[in-house]
Scaffold this active site. Structure first.
Site, PDB file in Angstrom:
ATOM      1  N   HIS A  65     -11.331  -4.242   7.830  1.00 13.98           N
ATOM      2  CA  HIS A  65     -11.867  -4.023   6.494  1.00 13.98           C
ATOM      3  C   HIS A  65     -12.910  -2.894   6.480  1.00 13.98           C
ATOM      4  CE1 HIS A  65      -9.809  -7.633   5.433  1.00 13.98           C
ATOM      5  NE2 HIS A  65     -10.433  -7.813   4.293  1.00 13.98           N
TER       6      HIS A  65
ATOM      7  N   GLU B  31       0.816  -1.227   0.000  1.00 12.30           N
ATOM      8  CA  GLU B  31       0.000   0.000   0.000  1.00 12.30           C
ATOM      9  C   GLU B  31       0.844   1.269   0.000  1.00 12.30           C
ATOM     10  OE1 GLU B  31      -0.665  -2.655   1.858  1.00 12.30           O
ATOM     11  OE2 GLU B  31      -2.582  -3.290   1.018  1.00 12.30           O
TER      12      GLU B  31
END
Lengths: 325, 355
Positions: A129, A60
């Site tokens: 999430h 990321e």
């Protein structure tokens, strides 16, 4: 006009801008052939090619940092971070490098990047999430933060974000991707960043919300009306910059307000909104402004999330308190 | 323990060098092609930078500069690597790498303004292909990777170069950047100036790898190790890496073995973590002495030349620091206006508090 759900509207926004501007790129993990784990980018690689819509290695910080580097060279990256909790890995590149680019370079460079990420509870997803991390983003100088609540806004706001020359954190609520369909124009159009929407008129209390909570607030408002309380509901759409003028105008009418957020209660968007209400509208208030929010715990994925998340009953209880203060 | 047949093996490497400590060419095959004028220009830049560094340390002590990271000892690595590039190549420096971006085109007074915390310091002129020094020591590795991807997508024969230290090679962004460059075959050069210490932490505590150059293997890019006190070896390695990048062969990691003669910054005490013996040993490798000897033997340089360049550098530094000091002070209102392209209403309100 086409009927689209929010995911399709988001995809349509990217398609429109990929078509409009050769400098727009879409990249991230699994966004290419498969079209993302939620299929938000499905078909875009086939239509625009792997030079413009491409998968990256799983990292990321590098996805976000790649966007920063490309942004300095005239590209307009749409970088997808697969799930919101993974932005922690990219915080330096998003919140320091992208958001400071204009300051650090005395205006010579900027970071015209959209960081898209799904977030939001109630879908029984895995840990990290679904958390609501918008509070981190709005405390970052130089970063804009958008949280759409419906397909029409999502497309128009995303197009605005892609065309914006500053970095935008664009948060897509998981529970809204497929929640409902709405008429969405097929052409490119924009919804302005920094403009809230009064989605229900009322005279007794203002309920301020964003994302999925707009719909929860509307449910609460329906129930409140049965009890004779007319709630006005504001969909913020953008958290940074915040449309405080629309909020103040509503409070001048209702004299009471509640702010609803999924995020943990302390020091989040709601706290900021209430601080600004104090600065701008305190003499119009007949009661303290209350927050309806998650408790200050880690987000409890799956098992008890329905109890943890703000629901209509908690909003109604808060409305009862402010109306009868 | 004997080696297992399925174990991944790696072997020690010998750093690339061209010159001996006495300034003799010991590896003629690696000699970069440079004219006499170019050789003199490289020496000029190294002497100028050494003098600038000495003056900057003094200016720092006088409170006329802010944060300053000394560079003496690393001139070969810094000057040589920049010299090997074209002006349209892009430089993403680490926090100590001000010389590279100044020689790449950033006006010296802006370097001083940056040190003093003035925004205009970072307002890089059009056509100067640099970012400002990076404080987060691995972040620029990813920016260079993105810039290299931009060059590749545009079909431009340009390379991006980025610098960090041995400490920076431990950062996650270092691995992520090299891995992306390997996967996308990008025209980028990762330079690690291994000066033996991450502030005070010695190299032995930084990694158990045989060398930093070995780390390229994991990313599938080329890794080389260079005697970073030998400016000709540096130029050779960076020229080769740039050529590879331009011709589509991908990225290179270059480990420069170098030494900073002064402390990490203006505030740490080297006697607490280095020995006099070590410092003396590295002083023998001083890149200015070594390259100077080579040029003297060729009849290209004398002590008078060094003295002349030092005077020129002192005069230039004096003039440029005065220009920096004379610059109009930045304002809080100006700072607020640099957050977004169009200052939003809430920031306009905050600005009013400072006007």
């Amino acid at each position: 006009m086409a009927q689209m759900n929010m995911k399709e509207a988001i995809r349509d926004a990217m398609r429109a801008e990929l078509k409009n501007d050769p400098n727009v790129l879409v990249f991230g993990e699994d966004v290419g052939k498969v079209g993302g784990v939620f299929r938000a980018t499905e078909g875009l690689q086939g239509e625009f090619g792997a030079e413009r819509v491409f998968d990256t290695p799983l990292a990321e910080s590098a996805i976000a940092g790649l966007a920063v580097g490309m942004g300095t060279q005239g590209f307009r990256p749409i970088a997808e971070i697969q799930f919101v909790g993974f932005i922690y890995e990219a915080l330096d590149q998003m919140f320091v490098q992208a958001a400071r680019m204009r300051f650090r370079s005395g205006g010579r460079y900027h970071a015209p990047i959209v960081f898209r990420t799904p977030f939001g509870g109630g879908v029984k997803a895995a840990e990290l999430h679904t958390d609501s991390l918008e509070g981190l983003a709005i405390q970052t100088p130089g970063m804009k933060v958008i949280v759409p609540s419906n397909p029409y806004d999502a497309k128009g706001l995303l197009i605005s974000a892609i065309r914006d020359n500053d970095p935008v954190f664009f948060m897509e609520h998981l529970n809204l991707y497929h929640a409902f369909r709405q008429e969405v124009p097929e052409d490119a159009y924009t919804v302005p960043i920094g403009k809230a929407n009064v989605v229900r008129e009322g005279s007794d209390v203002t309920i301020i919300a964003y994302g999925l909570m707009v719909h929860t607030a509307l449910k609460a408002a329906d129930e409140l009306e049965k009890k004779g309380v007319k709630a006005e509901v504001i969909d913020l759409r953008t958290l940074m910059p915040l449309d405080i003028d629309t909020i103040v105008a509503s409070i001048q009418k209702t004299n009471r307000a509640i702010v609803v957020q999924e995020a943990q209660k302390t020091s989040g968007a709601a706290a900021e909104i209430i601080a600004q209400i104090n600065e701008k509208a305190i003499l119009h208030l007949e009661a303290p402004v209350l927050r309806v929010a998650g408790p200050d715990t880690v987000y409890p994925f799956a098992q008890i999330e329905d109890a943890w998340l703000p629901g209509p009953a908690r909003i109604m209880a808060a409305a009862d308190k402010v109306v009868n203060f | 323990m004997s080696k297992l047949p399925y174990e991944v093996q790696s072997e020690p490497v010998q750093p690339l060098s061209v010159l001996s400590l006495e300034g003799d060419v010991v590896n003629p095959d690696f000699m970069p092609k440079l004219s006499d004028e170019q050789l003199k220009e490289i020496m000029y830049r190294m002497v100028f930078t050494r003098t600038w560094d000495e003056r900057a340390v003094n200016l720092g002590r006088q409170g006329r500069l802010g944060f300053y990271a000394p560079v003496s000892g690393q001139e070969a690595s810094m000057i040589g690597s920049e010299y090997a590039l074209n002006k349209d190549d892009f430089v993403c420096p680490g926090y100590r790498d001000m010389p590279q971006i100044v020689w790449h085109g950033l006006p010296l007074y802006q370097a001083f303004l940056y040190s003093r915390g003035h925004q205009h310091g970072g307002q890089i002129p059009e056509g100067v292909n640099v970012l400002m020094p990076q404080i987060i020591i691995g972040a620029q590795i990813l920016h260079a990777t993105g810039i290299a991807m931009a060059f590749k997508k545009k079909g431009e024969k340009r390379v991006a170069i980025t610098y960090t230290g041995d400490g920076g090679s431990s950062e996650g962004d270092f691995y992520e950047g090299m891995n992306f460059a390997g996967a996308f075959k990008l025209p980028v050069i990762y330079v690690v100036q291994n000066n033996g210490y991450a502030i005070t932490t010695p190299f032995e505590k930084q990694t158990a790898a045989l060398s930093i150059a070995h780390k390229a293997v994991a990313a599938g890019i080329r890794g080389v190790q260079v005697d970073g006190m030998d400016v000709l070896a540096v130029i050779k390695a960076v020229s080769d890496a740039a050529e590879r990048g331009r011709s589509g062969e991908g990225a290179t990691l270059i480990e420069m073995l170098t030494y900073r003669f002064r402390p990490h910054s203006m505030s740490d005490d080297t006697s607490k973590y280095r020995t006099k013996d070590e410092e003396s040993e590295w002083a023998l490798k001083d890149p200015l002495t070594r390259f100077g000897k080579y040029l003297e033997k060729k009849g290209l340089w004398t002590d008078e030349d060094t003295a002349r360049v030092k005077e020129e550098a002192k005069a230039a530094v004096n003039e440029q620091i005065k220009k920096a000091e004379a610059a109009e002070k930045m304002t809080v209102a100006g700072l607020i206006d640099s957050m977004f392209e169009h200052t939003p209403a809430h920031l306009e309100e905050q600005k009013a508090d400072f006007q």
